[in-house]
Scaffold this active site. Sequence first.
Site, PDB file in Angstrom:
ATOM      1  N   GLU A 174       0.888  -1.177   0.000  1.00 19.69           N
ATOM      2  CA  GLU A 174       0.000   0.000   0.000  1.00 19.69           C
ATOM      3  C   GLU A 174       0.906   1.202   0.000  1.00 19.69           C
ATOM      4  O   GLU A 174       1.383   1.637   1.051  1.00 19.69           O
ATOM      5  CB  GLU A 174      -0.827   0.060   1.286  1.00 19.69           C
ATOM      6  N   CYS A 204      -2.731   8.596   2.725  1.00 17.12           N
ATOM      7  CA  CYS A 204      -2.430   8.079   1.386  1.00 17.12           C
ATOM      8  C   CYS A 204      -3.522   8.524   0.425  1.00 17.12           C
ATOM      9  O   CYS A 204      -3.297   8.645  -0.771  1.00 17.12           O
ATOM     10  CB  CYS A 204      -2.411   6.559   1.386  1.00 17.12           C
TER      11      CYS A 204
END
Length: 509
Positions: free
Chosen positions: A262, A296
């Site tokens: 990720e 993110c």
Amino acid sequence: MINDILNTFSISEQNPGASDGVQFISTSGAGINSWSPVDGHKIAGVQTVTKAEYDQVITKAQAAFRYWRTVPAPARGEIVRQIGEALRVHKDALGKLVSYEMGKSLQEGRGEVQEMIDICDFAVGLSRQLYGLTMHSERPAHRMYEQWHPLGIVGIISAFNFPVAVWSWNAMIALVCGDVCVWKPSEKTPLSALACFRILTEVFNKNQLPEGLCSLVQGGKDLGEWMAEDPRVALVSATGSTRMGKAVNITVAARLGKCLLELGGNNAIIVSGDADLDMTLMGVVFGAVGTAGQRCTTTRRLIIHESVFGQLTEKLKNAYAQLRIGDPLDARNHVGPLIDKDAVAQYLQALDAIQNEGGTFIVEGGVLEGAEYASGCYVKPCIAVVENHFAIVQTETFAPILYVMQYRDMEEAIAMQNDVPQGLSSAIMTLNLREAELFLSVAGSDCGIANVNIGTSGAEIGGAFGGEKETGGGRESGSDAWKAYMRRQTNTINYGKELPLAQGIAFNI
Ligand code: UN1
């Protein structure tokens, strides 16, 4: 206030760095101090693990796995249910610690713990739904089916921005799958991790579970490398920068291990001429300045139709003028500090780069000064008019910098949205069905997450979370992301008296 919380979690001045989930092993590696970006104070320190201590943790994890894999999945789910209950009890304290150690607003700190509770609930249900398919064999008196077995040790490397939730997405799913976990939290947020372990230990002890089921190891880059290199770690799940993810991926691939990545995002919202601009404003401001731009999924780019560019940027200027920046533990503030002074330096470098490449600011940035901002980590969220191809726009800067640009037609907007190396989250604001469907179609967004009339951040745990291209391709959390934590076995059983071969092959002896 913070001392009470540290007491709640038995966190003292200097804490042992490795836990096997039941007891803390005293470790002898270097110390890491945790500094709060809120007020610049040192909160406490932790001891890192040496290679020998890491090996000890892995040996215990291997032993725990041999036991845990034999526990029926719904019984494993029961343990995770209890972890969820314990998190409910500690939600406030853990949320505050996250907020103080990491710098996100109290609301978001609590929200992060809520994500942990949600994933526990999800994992409990999942523990009765680890389904495999059955298929019809082409051979008579044969049965075929597939089943899912646990992988073994899951190594979890997490980032500072979600110091506890991202671990729980991995660990709670891995636990119901029958895996055991070894967690290396960010060096910037070791205490939030420790607090999670205090909660976990309570539950594990109450249920008399063996050591090594979940372990916490504190350390830096070396520790990450030991995990990546270690064939005993079946899956390395890493969250962080693309640079880190590439290094982990190469090392894990060299031993043909499994990786779940990720990594960075460069998330855009396309604002159509047919958008509800008030709703857009809310989505954009939360997406761009929430967590001080350190998610993110933070909204980094706004691709605005030329017909509403002036109107929306005016609204944004007004909204940004009303943002209150300051102590994230004060519920009146919208924006807290960046994680540390290095992050502030990167933010300032990005502001220079924007100017050098020809960008202009419609909301100016800068570092805040004064007693309230003594940690030196508070910066102003800013907005710059740029072009998508600028090197700085193509890069993820973990700070509240919002890039705005204009488009004429939707194909052009989608091309701009996709024209970055990263592929995590994306959104379109439109009331036009054709535009929305085009954006979601095969010719639309190339990201792992694509939203309509919602911003880019704030995903629910029920969906699979992750993205494409330099984001790393991994999926965590909900949907069938659990499959990454298990190995699939195809089983064919012959209950007949003959041994027919597949594809009708004749082999007579
Ligand atoms: C991250 O920034 O690493 O969708 C995770 C969101 C959160 C998770 C973000 N639920 O913004």
